[in-house]
Scaffold this motif. Structure first.
Motif, mmCIF file in Angstrom:
data_model
loop_
_atom_site.group_PDB
_atom_site.id
_atom_site.type_symbol
_atom_site.label_atom_id
_atom_site.label_comp_id
_atom_site.label_asym_id
_atom_site.label_seq_id
_atom_site.Cartn_x
_atom_site.Cartn_y
_atom_site.Cartn_z
ATOM 1 N N SER A 132 0.870 -1.180 0.000
ATOM 2 C CA SER A 132 0.000 0.000 0.000
ATOM 3 C C SER A 132 0.895 1.215 0.000
ATOM 4 C CB SER A 132 -0.909 0.001 1.215
ATOM 5 O OG SER A 132 -0.131 -0.035 2.363
ATOM 6 N N GLY A 133 0.260 2.386 -0.177
ATOM 7 C CA GLY A 133 0.997 3.634 -0.126
ATOM 8 C C GLY A 133 1.924 3.834 -1.301
ATOM 9 N N VAL A 134 1.479 3.396 -2.460
ATOM 10 C CA VAL A 134 2.261 3.617 -3.672
ATOM 11 C C VAL A 134 2.281 5.112 -3.959
ATOM 12 C CG1 VAL A 134 2.369 3.069 -6.135
ATOM 13 C CG2 VAL A 134 1.526 1.392 -4.533
ATOM 14 N N ASP A 135 3.372 5.566 -4.533
ATOM 15 C CA ASP A 135 3.499 6.974 -4.871
ATOM 16 C C ASP A 135 2.251 7.456 -5.604
ATOM 17 O OD1 ASP A 135 4.377 9.471 -5.600
ATOM 18 O OD2 ASP A 135 5.500 8.744 -7.342
#
Lengths: 554, 216
Positions: B186-189
């Motif tokens: 999760s938390g991809v750019d």
């Protein structure tokens, strides 16, 4: 006097060159690096120019005239508009620096034209470096601190500096529900499904069927669905505003109880807390005002940029990546404007807030709530909406170009469809996987596939047409089948191949290439992406069938 | 200044492609996994070819939910060359064979080889021996499956799409492996979620795919 005037054709040519150069420079500015280097004189700027004869003609010494002046004016206006180096090297948030492996004149005197800047290395923020050979360096006569670096074909490898690193798994998705963009109604589906059901019910009485839906009507459905994304953005802002307020209020309430909506009649019963209700109203006004303003900014940006692109840009053969980069840049910038993730914007929004009765700290709190209220899902959903609006606005220009460059593939595909369709027994052979499906039932699907030849739709709509085609076809097969079998992937490809042969779309290969180039990861991973892949696979298979057919004949 | 941070955990999407010979039970396996807890609005949009189900991994810290996007493929030999289009960008691949058919294991072996050559090296491959409820007709022993999996460094499961044996465990462990190997996160750019890679002209088609087309 009139003799001195160039003939009209020359003026047109100059203008064409001007537009072309403007476009190239527009792309070059962000993509192809302007930078200073510590080893160079101060205030030295460099532009790396991809191999293009037309640009070269305007820059090399000895050329003069309107074209050169225009070119230099364009360069100045674009390159020097940034006050600092950082303004010049940024593209979508990625910066790049340039270093030269060899900064001195070539020692070999027998090659006086050797370029002092033999290798150019571009390092992107992701740490990837790319090199290009510089074949010539030319200083801008009007400003010696400015140098063009002409590169050979390997310059293409420099382009990855503008690549965005996409993890192998991109985020898109839902939390238990469908993403909002998937809930934008596909209004075209209703009449098609109704028609399909009608076919199923009256399969023994074909002459009593109502007239089929026209292609124009279907096109209008899909176009109106695209436009509904505008309303979707507005609704999204309102929905988000409510959500942010609810979350903030529940966080402030002990036990996290859900507050009553300000619009709810029951909230009037809480006479004991009128100040709370009024504060909630104020907050709602501020939050929704900030959100609405951001959305307006984003929509205005899209309309302006799409207008400029349509009126003044030319997509040059071989430089399609630039056009796509520009298109995606519009989408990204619009999303950034809408989400307002830059700190300054929050301050601006607070300062610009028209609601005078609300105190400054309260406004600041509300704005910070908005900034902190965005989730990745929200960003993705807005990204899809903006992507649809931008690709819809630019479709005519982009798709026409893609059709031109893929003319041969389109022609070959269309020819293959025609040959397979005319060949006796070939269609029946293709239908062997779904023998119960009567060809007469496919008329709606044929109309749907023909929609793919239109060049005014967005990437989203084309993918949706493909998805709808498969869904309707699968429904038909399921209805036709006496055994009521589950239609699996084993049937999908032959089914689509059959339907493509029957329809013979004129531009499907070029359309698929265009969608693959412009599609976002979010769409690529969804059911729409699956439909696109199935169409792509069916195209390859169809050509394979054609080759097989030709080989057998030989 | 304040930055936009996600307000709640979101499902992590994972594209899973199902490969294998025809009639080994690929579609049944996917359908069993997805429609076990049938929810009307999660109905497949494209027949039974594209399916989706979210699974919460509560053992993980913090707990995460993975949304499996299952891409079914055609198993017939004549469509084999089309498979690379489907496993493009896949996080995981299930190579399914039928324990009642020794030939299907050999085919699975060739699928694995093809994946190794053409797919992203990060793609997590699971060897799945389906139809384990048909014990009396077994032609492939568990040991044979395990040996192949060990040799190729794959995850291995024997499942039954008919009675649901090991189906959930297969996907749960696949999800955990994807997370532990960093294939999905999760938390991809943020920017990367909206745009796609730009590639030099002519390099969009994977090499293997280009080669295949040329061979035709």
């Amino acid at each position: 006097m009139s003799r001195l005037m160039p003939p009209p054709t020359c003026i047109e040519q100059e203008f064409e060159h001007y537009v072309l150069l403007r476009e190239l420079i527009q792309y070059m500015t962000p993509l192809f690096v302007v930078s200073t280097h510590s080893a160079c004189d101060t205030n030295q700027f460099f532009v790396a120019v991809p191999p293009d004869r037309m640009v070269e003609d305007f820059v090399v010494p000895g050329t003069s005239g309107l074209g050169k002046r225009l070119f230099q004016a364009v360069v100045r206006s674009h390159i020097f508009s940034g006050a600092e180096e950082s303004h010049l090297t940024s593209f979508g948030g990625h910066s790049a620096s340039v270093s030269f492996a060899e900064l001195y004149e070539h020692e070999d005197s027998s090659t006086p034209k050797a370029c002092p800047y033999s290798v150019l290395t571009v390092s992107s923020s992701s740490g990837v470096s790319h090199s290009a050979t510089v074949i010539r360096a030319v200083r801008l006569s009007t400003n010696p601190s400015f140098t063009f670096l002409f590169t050979d074909l390997s310059m293409h490898h420099v382009m990855p500096m503008s690549r965005r690193t996409v993890a192998s798994m991109r985020s898109f998705g839902v939390s238990g529900t469908q993403p909002l963009w998937q809930r934008v109604p596909c209004s075209a589906m209703r009449p098609i499904r109704a028609r399909t059901n009608e076919l199923g019910e009256k399969r023994k009485d074909l002459q009593n069927l109502s007239p089929k839906i026209s292609i124009d009507k279907l096109l209008a459905y899909f176009k109106s669905d695209e436009q509904s994304f505008r309303q979707f953005v507005v609704d999204f802002a309102m929905e988000k505003g409510e959500e942010i307020l609810l979350r903030r209020t529940s966080a402030a309430t002990p036990g996290g109880s859900t507050p009553q909506s300000p619009q709810s009649p029951s909230s009037q019963s809480s006479v004991a807390t009128p100040s709370k209700a009024s504060k909630h109203d104020e907050d709602a006004a501020v939050v929704q005002g900030v959100l609405q303003k951001s959305m307006d900014k984003a929509m205005m940006f899209i309309d302006t940029e799409v207008g400029i692109f349509r009126s003044s840009y030319i997509v040059v053969k071989g430089y399609e990546d630039f056009a796509i980069a520009k298109m995606l840049q519009i989408v990204d910038t619009a999303a950034e404007l809408a989400i307002g993730d830059e700190g300054e914007q929050a301050d601006d929004d607070i300062d610009d807030c028209d609601i005078a009765v609300i105190s400054q700290p309260a406004r600041r709190n509300s704005c910070e709530s908005v900034l902190n209220g965005w989730s990745e899902e929200d960003e993705e959903q807005l990204g899809v909406a903006f992507h649809t609006l931008v690709t819809s606005g630019l479709s005519t220009k982009m798709i026409t170009h893609w059709e031109e460059i893929n003319y041969n593939e389109d022609f070959a595909f269309c020819h293959a469809c025609g040959v397979l369709r005319r060949r006796e027994g070939r269609l029946e052979e293709l239908r062997s996987c779904f023998p119960d499906l009567l060809p007469e039932y496919c008329d709606q699907i044929v109309v749907l596939i023909r929609l793919l030849d239109d060049h005014t739709l967005s990437v989203f709509s084309y993918m949706r047409i493909m998805e709808t085609t498969i869904a309707v076809a699968v429904d038909l097969v399921a209805q036709s089948s006496s055994n009521n079998v589950e239609v699996t992937a084993d049937i999908c490809i032959p089914l689509i191949v059959y339907l493509l042969v029957v329809t013979g779309p004129k531009c499907l290969p070029s359309r698929i290439k265009y969608i693959l180039e412009c599609c976002t990861p979010v769409l690529e991973m969804s059911a729409l992406g699956y439909a696109l892949t199935t169409f792509e696979a069916a195209c390859v298979q169809l050509l394979e069938e054609y080759r097989l057919h030709v080989t057998m004949q030989e | 200044m304040a930055s936009a941070s996600p307000t709640r955990a979101k499902d992590i999407p994972a594209k899973i492609v199902v490969l294998g010979e025809s009639a080994v039970g690929k579609s049944s396996l996917a359908l069993r996994f997805v429609r076990r807890d049938f929810i009307p609005n999660q109905e497949a949009t494209i027949g039974a070819s594209f399916l989706s189900r979210s699974v919460s991994l509560v053992d993980e810290s913090p707990p995460v939910t993975i949304k499996f996007e299952i891409w079914d493929t055609a198993g017939q030999e004549r469509y084999r060359a089309l498979a690379p289009m489907y496993y493009r960008g896949a996080a995981g691949a299930l190579v399914v064979y039928d324990i009642t058919s020794a030939d299907s294991l050999r085919k699975a072996e060739s699928w694995i080889g093809e994946l190794r050559r053409n797919a992203d090296p990060q793609t997590v491959v699971v060897l799945v021996g389906n139809k384990c409820d048909l014990e009396s007709m077994r032609q492939v022993s568990i040991q044979q499956g395990q040996d192949l999996a060990e040799k190729e460094e794959l995850l291995f499961y024997e499942t039954s799409a008919k009675d649901g044996t090991n189906v959930d465990a297969l996907f749960t462990n696949l999800g955990k492996t994807l997370l532990s190997r960093g294939v999905i996160a999760s938390g991809v750019d943020r920017r990367s979620t909206m745009s796609r890679n730009l590639q030099p002209p002519g390099s969009r088609t994977p090499k293997s795919e280009q080669q295949k087309r040329c061979d035709c």
